[in-house]
Structure formats: structure tokens, C-alpha cells
Design a protein around this motif. Sequence first.
Motif, PDB file in Angstrom:
ATOM      1  N   LEU B  83      91.691  69.302   5.271  1.00 28.48           N
ATOM      2  CA  LEU B  83      90.318  69.429   5.218  1.00 28.48           C
ATOM      3  C   LEU B  83      89.902  70.772   5.264  1.00 28.48           C
ATOM      4  N   MET B  86      89.643  72.323   2.233  1.00 25.31           N
ATOM      5  CA  MET B  86      88.581  71.823   1.275  1.00 25.31           C
ATOM      6  C   MET B  86      87.251  72.171   1.872  1.00 25.31           C
ATOM      7  N   ASP B  87      87.292  73.021   2.792  1.00 23.71           N
ATOM      8  CA  ASP B  87      85.826  73.233   3.484  1.00 23.71           C
ATOM      9  C   ASP B  87      85.077  72.053   4.032  1.00 23.71           C
ATOM     10  N   GLU B  88      86.042  71.111   4.434  1.00 30.49           N
ATOM     11  CA  GLU B  88      85.583  69.825   5.023  1.00 30.49           C
ATOM     12  C   GLU B  88      85.732  69.855   6.484  1.00 30.49           C
ATOM     13  N   GLU B  89      86.533  70.918   7.091  1.00 27.52           N
ATOM     14  CA  GLU B  89      86.375  70.969   8.503  1.00 27.52           C
ATOM     15  C   GLU B  89      86.470  72.472   8.922  1.00 27.52           C
ATOM     16  N   PRO B  90      86.048  72.817   9.905  1.00 29.32           N
ATOM     17  CA  PRO B  90      86.041  74.114  10.511  1.00 29.32           C
ATOM     18  C   PRO B  90      87.511  74.744  10.608  1.00 29.32           C
ATOM     19  N   THR B 130      86.962  78.072  -1.341  1.00 31.21           N
ATOM     20  CA  THR B 130      85.972  76.805  -1.319  1.00 31.21           C
ATOM     21  C   THR B 130      84.724  76.947  -0.445  1.00 31.21           C
ATOM     22  N   THR B 131      84.716  78.048   0.479  1.00 34.84           N
ATOM     23  CA  THR B 131      83.726  78.232   1.490  1.00 34.84           C
ATOM     24  C   THR B 131      82.826  79.187   0.650  1.00 34.84           C
ATOM     25  N   GLY B 132      83.076  79.941  -0.279  1.00 34.76           N
ATOM     26  CA  GLY B 132      82.430  80.902  -0.949  1.00 34.76           C
ATOM     27  C   GLY B 132      82.694  82.181  -0.137  1.00 34.76           C
TER      28      GLY B 132
END
Lengths: 444, 633
Positions: B83, B86-90, B130-132
Motif C-alpha cells: 500500500l 500505491m500511496d494508500e498508506e503513509p 503515485t504521490t506526486g
Amino acid sequence: MSKEFSGYRGEVLEAIRKAEVEIGNLIQISRDGESYEGILIPRSEYGDQKHIVIKLKNGYNIGVRITKNTKIRKIGKGAKPAFAPPPRPKQRENLPKVTILSTGGTIASRVDYRTGGVRPALTASDLYSVVPELAEVAVIDAQILFSLFSENITPKHWAEVAKAVAEQISKGVEGVVIAHGTDTLGYTAAALSFALQNLPVPVILVGSQRSADRPSSDAATNLIGAVTAAAYAPFAEVAVAMHETPSDTAIAIHRGTKVRKCHTSRRDAFKSVNTTSIARVQDQKLIMLTDDYRKRNSASKLVLKPKFDEKVALIKFYPGIKPQLIDWYVEQGFKGLVIEGTGLGHVGRDCFEPIRKAVEHDVLVAVTSQCIWGRVNMNVYDSGRDLLNLGAIPLEDILPETALVKLMWVQGQTHNLEEAKRLLIANIAGEFSPRTLAEGTELI
Amino acid sequence: MAEIDYGKLGLKVGLEIHQQLDTSTKLFCNCKPQLFKGEPEITFLRRLRPTQSELGQVDPAAYFEFQKGVKILYESSNMAACLVEMDEEPPHALNMEAVETALTAALMMNSKPVDEIHVMRKTVIDGSNTTGFQRTCVIALNGEVKVGEKTIPIQHLSLEEDAARKTGEEDNKARYRIDRLGIPLIEVATAPVITSPKEAEVAAYTIGRILRATGRVMRGLGTIRQDVNISISGGALIEIKGVQELETVNLVVENEVQRQLNLIEICEELKKKGVKEEELQEQFLEVTNVFRETKCKVIRKALEKKNVVMAVKLPKFRDVLKRELLPNLRLGTEMADRARFWGKVGGIFHTDEMPAYGVTEEEVNLLRKAVDAEESDAAVFVADSHENCRDALVAVVERAREAICGVPEETRAANPDGTSRYMRPRPGAARMYPETDIPPVQVSEELIARICSCLPESSEKKLERLMREFKLNLKLAGQVIDSEYGGLFDVLVRESGVSPTVVAAFLTETLKSLKREGVDVDAVRELQIRDVFRRVGSGELSKEALADVFVWLSRNEGKGVDEAVESLGLKAVSDGELRTLIDRVVAENSRLVEEKGEGSFGPLMGIVMRDLRGKVDAGKVSRLLKERLSKRG
């Protein structure tokens, strides 16, 4: 220098003071023949008291240890970072009117470059100018209610939000959007579902799992989805708009009483539990996923019932729980207890006696399940039947959090025990689903 | 080409060298740093939104991309990403193994470690993160490396997360694979003080040697990448990103100097012709009717999709667009690159290259007429949607205007052949802001003392040792050190007992030529190489079989050395079997043996080895054959 922003303490603060430099100054730090140049940056509150943070010319920050041999010297003024929101886009007047109320949280926050932390600093109006696409969806009015991380929101705030929504509805808006931190967003959604009855228009809560200052933030898509729902949805209910999946393609609209944050960090953390989401926003359009909803009707007269009684508690049963815990609540004068039991709605027999005493003291004792998914049924096993005999009230497939909020609301509405019982088991805002379907199950 | 005096041109080159680290986990999560092949298990679609920097600026190129509605399709696999990517978790805490490796390299370059490491976010919104943003942190400052007699300052050494790798692009959708995202990278940035292409190459090698000496670097294509900053007087500062092979660094510099010199020449010519910027106007004409019956496939396809053809006149640009800047790179190519970036078109046509691609002379004449082009003018045309054509032609006119001024500042991407192509405008300053999810890391004096006490051997010392201890010549020893497999040399010699020269030649020349032949050298694992050499050492395999076994392993990933030996029919031959074979060969060639006596050794050796190649060591064959021949009679 302004102490409250610097984050520096102790000896380091002393050294900075002595050197007469301020945050944003270009400084030189020299020590034992080494020398660093950069802009003095504030220190995060968690940092130790031995380092000064500077921003180097190449944009990187580093921490420089301060010792007795260190010399700090100001060599220039430097530019102070500041956030300037872009200008508001032009509004198209013929679009529906929607008000965005901001309560704080990630969706309304950005990095504060002075403290280095994420701060609820963005006003609702900033949100609008940062997401210019909103101008194509609705005519927006924006208002800031609080700037709170949602863990700091209490039932008193629920009441305030409810009143603010009522005020906006009385002004004739087509829908209201509430920007809210995600941690307790589900609780607030449930609270508003009970406090705002006979709604003429939709009330949509929205949050984000990634702060709005990041290019990958979900804030903009969630907000656009929420405003689209508020402006055009055919339903008039309290609902939550958040990402349906990790992709930016669809926003799920969940019923306010059935939604729960089920993941600490994913964009699609919010799930409808024991039911499906009621709608989806995709490609700027709202698609209903159920026929079972309260219809939008501008002629409906809103009934505002914003009172919550905080003398209600949620107790999670666990192996080895001390039954005296329950006694304590009763002694403290609590009027309602939601017990998050195991499985179909059970607690160990050690808890029977305190529960009996609670009921005897006219405390409403309701039972939900810590399984989250599924419905309690206290007729299957002895424990359940015993609890029923003691006077505990089974609450079907309700979420434990929604049950707590509802019990607070019920106690805010009446002190009559029988009336309270009646309200507790009545399906007021879709908190109970009569049927549980096999959705979400992979059937072979 | 005449010898170029780079000093006189005012050439200044700076290098940024990026090296992937072979740590046990990625920089900010517990995934293994490895890539996956085949179909992705997970895909998700995102958009990245340009945000303001802390100084309140929005990167114009980023904003443009966003307005174009560019979406990014990410591909993932559970084995290679979690994750976090995926930028779904810090992000988790900074990987200390990577920090220690970076500190090791820093100390070897005499850099000063920072007291406290602060992770920053560097805005990158092309989708590669993914984060930019890319997470990056300075580990040390103010180092130096020696290149010959010259000292080249190392401005900073940083640790950063590698980006996702692009796997495709279609209709406004970029495809990226996130397995590479988060692999630790060391970035070493030199000061722009390098003054010749050769010096750039040597500097790159020198830094590469130091990084490899840490023993913690990845190998294989793409594991080390150079960004090269190049400027000459009268030209511009150009950053060329992603040079993958160290040996092409000097070619990249040479080519860029040539490109800038040609652009300066074009600029002077245009000035002589009296072309003015304001003459180049964004007057775009739809010329679809000219091509109604065209035989040009590209245009016909576009028209079938209900697209249009639009054109613009470039006054006095006739014959300028076809001017070669480098082989296969013309001014027209540069315009096409810009048009592709800003207009998302497949390419452009211009009158300097006409008639071609099925466009007839007649169509060209009609087109010239339509845009009112005179004899000395050029015209550019493009077939796509109205909006894309417009954006493409705006970019073309912009590039033409820049040609009058000389060399435009831009970021370019390296091509494998040493040339480069337009990538994007140079990013603005201040795109760096703090990564608030990761607490700062203190670099204690104890940690530095510990690392200092066991710094790896410097490449100079190693060179000396390889020559002394293993009797390698200077050239071979140098090649071992510059080889990605150099770190394996000591281990192989020690473990296998195979002659150091054989090991060195295999690790350098053999692997290089296999690579050139297209063998996927990276597919063979280190443990397998060690296994093969051990078998050579024990006599189980002959050294002649090394390359064959290696090639087989590269083509049969996941299989072992036993299977290679079996499948190649390299099962070792025992001394007894060998003697029997020699007896047979001697008998079969009895006439030769009788005529020439021991002089028949050469031809017989050839026959025996032809039958046994790879199965047995040639030295042993030679010994036994000589023995047999001497005992003849």
C-alpha cells in the motif's frame, strides 16, 4: 522572534535568540571549521533540542547540531513562505446552490511550512478556489464552522453542525456539503441522520485520506463527488461521499447510519456495512444504486432535533473484562450502555449481574456485535437468551458506533424509559436493514 | 569532424549519478526491491493535480498536463509493492541500511554527513510517483573526488526513492509499473566544473567505482543512471536525464555540444535573414480539404476518425527545418518532440521534407498556397483533433521563435544512442517541501565512527592489490574494478581456486561480449555464478564451458546449474573415460601417429577436444594425450 511558531526550545532557542535571527532569515552556522548556509526553518514539535533546521539553497532541509563551538550569524533576510490561494473561478449563476461547511480535518488542511505539520488551515473558500472544477457543478457558498481534527469533535459539535445545516436549508440551498476529518466522520454522519429529520435536500459529508496539498490527494475528487450529490441527487438524506476504490474513478455515496471507516489509510476506507452504498458518482454523474431512499422534496419541512445526551457509553466485551466496569458507569449516572458483544450478541456470564443491576437502575442496555458484519440474534444460544431475560435490547444489524450515537440522541429526546425504548428500536434513519443480502460474497 | 577545443567553447558539465541500492527492503516500506514480469495483479487509475509550492507557485508544465486530463494507470503486483507504493498508506521510517550505505559512500568521497537528515518531497507530477512527489534527503555535503590531477567537488550526496517505471502511453493515459517505486537510490551531484567529454566520462567512472565499493549496489541495465548538465558559452544550460550506460557519458556530452553549436549557427543564419520573432504568428489554418483524397496513411487514418489537418506558416524558415543538428535529429525533429509533448499528437509534417510519406507535390503546393507561403517560407502541418492540432502548432511556433534566440533551456531525455530528445521545460525552483510523515533522523557521532572504522577498500588500493596479489595486468585489474561484477572477483577466486586471470576475463570481457550478443546477463543470479565457478575449480566443468552454462542459465530463469549441465550434455568425463577416448582416437589415426610421432599431438588434440569441448579441462587432455603418445609402441 515569534516563539509560538518556531518550535525551538531550551538551549537551541537561547542560541537563536542570542544571534538575533528570525525564522525565514538567511543564516550561516559555523562549527569546528564547517560552515552551513541556509534559511532558518521552524522545528517540528517532536524534534529534539539540539538541532537547528535550515533550508539549503538547493531546497533541501537539514538539521545542524548546536554545540558550544557553534556560531550563528545572520547574512540576509530571505523570503518567508506563504500560501496564496489562486483566485476564485467565475461562478455560473444558473447552477444549483450548494453550501460547503468546513469543520476541519485532512480535507481542509495543508502542510504548514512554518511548523512542518499538517494544519487545518484551509478555509472552505480556499477549497473552492483550489478545486476550480466546482464552478462547473454548482454555485458554491463556503463557510467555516471549526478547524478541528475529527478526534476532537464531540456531540456538542454535532448539534452545532446540525443547526448550521438547518440554517442553510432555510436559505433554500439545493444541498449542503460538510467537510470533516475522516476519523470520526461516521459518527457525525450518524448523528446528523438522527438530528436532521424530514430533510428536503441531501446533506453530504466528505473527507479525504490524503491532504489537499499533495498532487495525489483524494480531496478534490471527493469534494467534486460530494457537491455533485448535494446539487443533483434525487435523495434527501444524510450521506457520506468518499472514494469507492483506490482509483480516482468513482465516488461512493454511503447512507449516514450505515457507514464506517474500515481502514486506517486507504482512499476507500469507508464502507457501507450490511448494505450497499446508495449511489455512485462517476464521470460527473450520479447513479442511484437503490430504490429505497427518501426522495428530495423542497416542500418538506425540516425537523431539527439536535440534542444529544453524553451520559451514554459504548463497551466492548472482551475475554477477561472486569464486570465492575459496567457497575462504574451505572454509579456515574449513565443512562444508556451499548454493549459490543461477541458473535450473535453475547457477553460472558460474569457480566450478567452488573447488567441486571444496570437495567434495574433504568439504564437502557442495548446489544450490538463486534463482528461488524451481520445481525445479532440472541435467541440462538443460552448467553443471548439470558441477556434478553435480563432486559438487554438487541439492535439487529446496526453498527455499534451508530447505536451509541442513536442512544445519545434518544436520551437527548426523552427521559421516559418506554418512549426511549420505542425510539431505540424504531428504524428512524435507515440504521436497520430488514434484510441482509449476500452481496460482497464470492459465491462459487 | 575537426578536433573541438572544449575549453574555448566554455564547456561546463555537472553530473548527477543515481545508483540503485541492493538493500533488503525498499526505502520506506518492507517490500523487497525487485521488479515483476508478466501481467499485473493489481491496476488502479489516478489523476495528479498540480499543487502550489510552498512559495505559492504552480509548475506551468504540470498544470498544462493536468488540464489535458492526463490519467495514470498504475500496475502492481503483491510481490513487488504494498500500500505504501500505491500511496494508500503513509511511508514507514527511513531505511537505516540504506542510510548507512549512503554514509559509507559519502565518507569515501570525503563528504561531511549532515547532523540530522530531513526527508523532503520533490514535486513530480508526470505520474512516475503515485504521490506526486519524490521523497529525497541530503545525507552529506561538500565532498570531492579526484579525476586525474583534478579535484571535482561533490556538492551533495542524497538518498531518494526510485520512481515507477513507464510501461506505455495511450490516449491521454500513461501506464506506470510501481515495482521500481521506492527502491533506494543514492544521488551524487558534482559541481559543474567538468570541462571535456572525456573528463565527464572519467568522473562518472570514478564515482561509479566508489559506489560499487560499498558492496550494496544493484547491477543490470537501469540500475545506474546519470543526469548530465551541459552548457557552453552562447548556448544554454541543458539537463539530459537518464543516461543508462557510463560509457555513453562522453558521447552524450559531445552530441549536446554539437547540437548547441548547430542551433547557434541556425540562430545566426536566421538573424542574417532578418527573421523577427513577431513575424512568427499563431495563425493556424484548417487545411483538411487539401488532403481529402490523400494517399498519406497517417493523415487518412486521422481523417477517418473525423480529425482535422491544421497548418501554420513559418516565414523564412525554408530549408531551416531540415537542418541537421545531429545525425537523424533536425530542427524539425525538435519541433515534433515539442508538438508531441504539448499537443499529444503522433508527430508533425513540414514542407522541408516534402513530398514524402505519401503526401504529393500537388498537395504540398495546395498547402503552401492555403497558408499563403512564399518561396522562402516553410509550413508545418499536423493531423489530429482540433484542440491537439492547435496545442501542437502553438508549441511549433514557440520552438521556431526560440530558434531565433539560440538554444532554449529545457530538460531532455537521453536516447540509448547518445542523442537526446525534448522531455519538458526546466522545472521552476522551490518545488521541494518537507515530508511531514517521516521524523528527522539524527546522525550520531558514534554511527559515523563505526562506519569510518570499516570503510571498504578504495579503488586505488584495490587496483594495486589485484595486480600484486593476483598478478592481473593494469588493464584487466581496472576492468574488474569498473565491472558491475567486480565485487564478486575476490569471492570467486577464493571459493573456486580458478585462475584469477580466467575469473577476471570472464567477469569483464566475456560478460561484456555476451551482453553485446543480446544475452540477458542480469537474469543469472550471483549464487549461480559462484556455483558454476566452484564446479570449474573442482574439475567438474571445464572453463571452456563457462559461457555456455551462463547463456543457458540466462535463458532458463529459475533453473539451476545441475539442469544446465545435464541439458548441455556437460556431465564431467572421468580420467578413465578420457583415457579410453584417447586410446580410440590414437587407434583411429594410427597412420598419422606412425608418420609424425609426437608431432601428431596438435591434430589429435583438436579431435579429442572437439568431442569433449566443455566437459573436461584442456590442460588435462593435453597431459594425458602427451602421456599416451610418449608411451606409444
